[in-house]
Design an enzyme around this catalytic site. Structure first.
Site, PDB file in Angstrom:
ATOM      1  N   PRO A 269      34.925  46.337  93.811  1.00  0.00           N
ATOM      2  CA  PRO A 269      34.945  47.068  92.543  1.00  0.00           C
ATOM      3  C   PRO A 269      36.353  47.530  92.173  1.00  0.00           C
ATOM      4  CG  PRO A 269      34.265  48.534  94.294  1.00  0.00           C
ATOM      5  CD  PRO A 269      34.487  47.193  94.933  1.00  0.00           C
ATOM      6  N   ARG A 307      44.553  46.940  76.696  1.00  0.00           N
ATOM      7  CA  ARG A 307      43.144  46.532  76.540  1.00  0.00           C
ATOM      8  C   ARG A 307      42.667  46.431  75.091  1.00  0.00           C
ATOM      9  NH1 ARG A 307      39.059  48.906  78.298  1.00  0.00           N
ATOM     10  NH2 ARG A 307      37.957  47.031  78.938  1.00  0.00           N
ATOM     11  N   CYS A 338      55.905  46.084  66.800  1.00  0.00           N
ATOM     12  CA  CYS A 338      55.839  45.159  65.664  1.00  0.00           C
ATOM     13  C   CYS A 338      54.803  44.063  65.896  1.00  0.00           C
ATOM     14  CB  CYS A 338      57.199  44.532  65.438  1.00  0.00           C
ATOM     15  SG  CYS A 338      58.471  45.772  65.375  1.00  0.00           S
TER      16      CYS A 338
HETATM   17  C1  LIG Z   1      38.891  41.449  88.635  1.00  0.00           C
HETATM   18  C2  LIG Z   1      38.128  41.144  89.857  1.00  0.00           C
HETATM   19  C3  LIG Z   1      37.377  42.148  90.483  1.00  0.00           C
HETATM   20  C4  LIG Z   1      37.229  43.535  89.938  1.00  0.00           C
HETATM   21  O1  LIG Z   1      36.499  43.609  88.757  1.00  0.00           O
HETATM   22  P1  LIG Z   1      36.048  45.021  88.138  1.00  0.00           P
HETATM   23  O2  LIG Z   1      35.369  44.667  86.888  1.00  0.00           O
HETATM   24  O3  LIG Z   1      37.295  45.806  87.891  1.00  0.00           O
HETATM   25  O4  LIG Z   1      35.167  45.694  89.122  1.00  0.00           O
HETATM   26  C5  LIG Z   1      36.735  41.819  91.665  1.00  0.00           C
HETATM   27  N1  LIG Z   1      36.808  40.586  92.198  1.00  0.00           N
HETATM   28  C6  LIG Z   1      37.530  39.605  91.623  1.00  0.00           C
HETATM   29  C7  LIG Z   1      37.588  38.278  92.268  1.00  0.00           C
HETATM   30  C8  LIG Z   1      38.206  39.846  90.431  1.00  0.00           C
HETATM   31  O5  LIG Z   1      38.891  38.865  89.855  1.00  0.00           O
END
Ligand SMILES: *Cc1c(COP(=O)(O)O)cnc(C)c1O
Length: 404
Positions: A269, A307, A338
């Protein structure tokens, strides 16, 4: 984060005093929130005590990663730089997994030398490359293979990764072939099946579909995997409408899955651990009333928080000092860069703001500073961690002299 006496504060520190002392824009993280998120995550899955590997790409601040390590987490990295940061933050190699579709020879060698828990490979070519390097170095390397389970994460298309048109993981056919291949190799050991179907997932259903797909393919392989790495992707509540992923329900589905599969679960996570721990404090530079639109021009921009420009994502905006005076106009909150995508949010009936007023952008702990850049030769913001009602500068504001 709460208002007391109309002033917004994090853990009893007023946003206003942070801005006064350290300037704006400033990233501010709450340690209490971080701890709560981690404890909540652990509690939700405690019946099978998974290895929780924090996805470093969501926040690459070494000091923050170090706090996360102290709260018991390992790391999921996607580059040599991230692996170095995880090690620098004190995370033990046996709690680090390495994901990504394009690991270079240099990165694979480094990961092998550091003896990390798993290299999660994403193609046949990568497995052959790991095997070749392991053979030269007379090593036996533990790997996972990332499966593309072809399930729809029902999230933004830009952050969906588990469908067959995505570049991630291998197909079922390739997976089955790789299991046979690796089982004959002396230099690679197949320890793990990994998946990661996407990000900002708010519904358990896609995860349930993923578990079904895993169950099916594991039966076909006849291989016993020491680890099943389920990735990350757990969504958070950006809109303050209380819609969050039901971790308890997800946990129950995994428990069911584990009845047939005796493996240790790994999670990766990112967002759900750090997303709601951070705010970005900014000052209103100008207010510009146009013919068709009105603009609040901030001193923060898309280079600081990418984002909204990258995914059209929503981040709530709050005033640092609350007032009852509501504007009847609609304002677009924008940055000074810009680019027309350099905007954060359009808000109707926000309270009346003046030039030099402070606002905060919410829930920027994940993919905030880590996606920031120096576009327009803008120095990156300072990062501050509030812990035990104390202010800790965990990364200095970049100086223009460093950039020029
Ligand atoms: C980006 C990523 C995550 C984390 O994703 P979240 O949405 O931030 O929990 C976990 N594993 C892999 C392989 C990723 O590319």
């Amino acid at each position: 984060m709460k208002y007391s006496n109309k002033k917004l504060s994090i853990e009893n520190i007023k946003v206003q005093s942070i801005a006064k002392k350290f300037g704006t824009p400033a990233y501010c993280y709450s340690y209490n929130q971080l701890k709560e998120n981690i404890n909540n995550f652990k509690r939700s899955f405690k019946s099978f005590s998974p290895l929780i590997c924090f996805a470093i790409k969501s926040n690459t601040n070494v000091n923050l990663i170090s706090e996360i390590r102290k709260l018991g987490l390992g790391a999921d990295v996607v580059s040599m730089g991230e692996l170095m940061k995880a090690l620098k933050a004190g995370i033990k190699p046996n709690k680090i997994v390495f994901s990504g579709v394009g690991k270079t020879v240099e990165e694979i060698k480094y990961a092998i030398n550091k003896k990390i828990l798993l290299i999660n490979a994403e193609s046949k070519s990568e497995i052959f490359e790991i095997e070749r390097i392991a053979k030269i170095n007379k090593k036996s390397v533990n790997v996972g293979v990332r499966l593309n389970p072809n399930v729809d994460a029902k999230t933004l298309s830009q952050i969906s990764t588990g469908k067959k048109e995505n570049k991630f993981g291998v197909s079922e056919k390739d997976f089955l072939e790789l299991v046979k291949y690796i089982n004959k190799s002396k230099f690679v050991n197949l320890k793990c099946l990994s998946v990661h179907i996407g990000s900002q997932i708010l519904d358990v259903k896609p995860y349930e579909n993923m578990l079904k797909a895993l169950d099916k393919i594991i039966k076909k392989t006849n291989h016993s995997f020491e680890y099943i790495d389920l990735g990350g992707g757990m969504g958070i509540d950006y809109r303050n409408n209380k819609k969050v992923l039901n971790l308890k329900k997800y946990s129950l589905s995994i428990k069911k899955f584990l009845k047939n599969n005796n493996s240790k679960i790994i999670f990766e996570p990112g967002r759900s651990i750090v997303g709601n721990t951070g705010i970005l404090v900014s000052k209103v530079t100008y207010i510009k009333e146009g013919h068709k639109k009105n603009f609040i021009i901030l001193d923060v921009a898309m280079n600081d928080l990418m984002r909204p420009a990258l995914y059209n994502s929503i981040h709530r905006i709050l005033p640092a000092t609350k007032s009852r005076k509501i504007s009847n106009k609609t304002y677009e909150f924008v940055g000074p860069i810009c680019e027309s995508t350099d905007k954060f949010l359009t808000i109707k009936n926000f309270q009346k703001l003046d030039e030099k007023d402070l606002i905060v952008i919410c829930d920027v702990g994940a993919y905030g500073i880590s996606l920031s850049s120096n576009y327009n030769v803008r120095p990156k913001p300072i990062e501050i961690l509030i812990k035990n009602s104390k202010i800790n500068v965990i990364n200095k504001r970049q100086k223009l002299v460093d950039l020029i």
